[in-house]
Design an enzyme around this catalytic site. Structure first.
Site, PDB file in Angstrom:
ATOM      1  N   HIS A  43     101.687   0.201  -0.037  1.00  0.00           N
ATOM      2  CA  HIS A  43     100.749  -0.720   0.601  1.00  0.00           C
ATOM      3  C   HIS A  43     100.888  -2.095  -0.042  1.00  0.00           C
ATOM      4  O   HIS A  43     101.556  -2.244  -1.065  1.00  0.00           O
ATOM      5  CB  HIS A  43      99.305  -0.226   0.424  1.00  0.00           C
ATOM      6  CG  HIS A  43      98.860  -0.319  -1.003  1.00  0.00           C
ATOM      7  ND1 HIS A  43      99.197   0.640  -1.949  1.00  0.00           N
ATOM      8  CD2 HIS A  43      98.172  -1.272  -1.669  1.00  0.00           C
ATOM      9  CE1 HIS A  43      98.708   0.280  -3.119  1.00  0.00           C
ATOM     10  NE2 HIS A  43      98.095  -0.883  -2.992  1.00  0.00           N
ATOM     11  N   HIS A 124     102.824  -8.223  -2.737  1.00  0.00           N
ATOM     12  CA  HIS A 124     103.886  -7.331  -3.210  1.00  0.00           C
ATOM     13  C   HIS A 124     103.575  -5.890  -2.836  1.00  0.00           C
ATOM     14  O   HIS A 124     102.419  -5.523  -2.641  1.00  0.00           O
ATOM     15  CB  HIS A 124     104.046  -7.434  -4.737  1.00  0.00           C
ATOM     16  CG  HIS A 124     102.844  -6.992  -5.494  1.00  0.00           C
ATOM     17  ND1 HIS A 124     101.743  -7.821  -5.702  1.00  0.00           N
ATOM     18  CD2 HIS A 124     102.545  -5.811  -6.088  1.00  0.00           C
ATOM     19  CE1 HIS A 124     100.829  -7.152  -6.388  1.00  0.00           C
ATOM     20  NE2 HIS A 124     101.285  -5.935  -6.632  1.00  0.00           N
TER      21      HIS A 124
END
Length: 176
Positions: A43, A124
């Site tokens: 995620h 990220h």
């Protein structure tokens, strides 16, 4: 006196199944070492809330329901180590809708009294913890059509960390 139950919560962009599989397959061919993140847990965190009283959950769901942002394309095309050995995929360019989404979410959370990380937002996807990234490792471009925001609860299980989806909200199709 009873202590109110708490949940470790965060808002994030869920990595779609086919993309998570492609990332997982590529990651497993790299000499990253460390502890790989489970495919189901891939995620991009928008706001980490940490341990929160369960009584905050309904307010967070209302806040998530009021987030208004367009769906967008995100290209993860760089491999970087951040923090203490976190091997991550990051975008070389941050799409403006992602910044707008994060700013809107953070403003709503701050106005409701949530203390957020003071570091600048760095989008990220963590691939592995305690990793050793080789400087010449170059990922392919992973293109991601971002269409949802999710409120997750992080749970410890006998098989490791599990991120349980608490609520999901769609992003709107951008106007043409």
């Amino acid at each position: 006196m009873t202590t109110e139950p708490s949940l470790r919560l965060f808002f994030a962009l869920p990595c779609p199944g086919a993309l998570a599989e492609a990332i997982d397959r590529w990651r497993d061919q790299q000499p990253l070492g460390g502890r790989p993140v489970a495919r189901a847990n891939l995620h991009l965190t928008l706001a980490f809330l940490g341990s929160q009283p369960a009584s905050q959950l309904e307010g967070l769901k209302r806040l998530g329901a009021h987030v208004r942002a367009d769906a967008f394309q995100l290209r993860l095309d760089q491999l970087q180590t951040i923090g203490h050995g976190f091997a991550c995929l990051i975008p070389s360019q941050i799409p403006p809708p992602l910044i707008q989404l994060v700013e809107q979410l953070h403003a709503g959370l701050s106005s409701h009294g949530f203390a957020l990380d003071s570091r600048p937002f760095l989008p990220h996807v963590t691939l592995s913890r305690d990793a050793q990234v080789q400087s010449n490792a170059k990922p392919p471009s992973f293109d991601w059509r971002v269409e949802h925001v999710v409120l997750y609860a992080s749970e410890n299980t006998p098989n490791g960390q599990r991120y349980r989806e608490v609520e999901r909200w769609p992003l709107t199709a951008p106007a043409r």
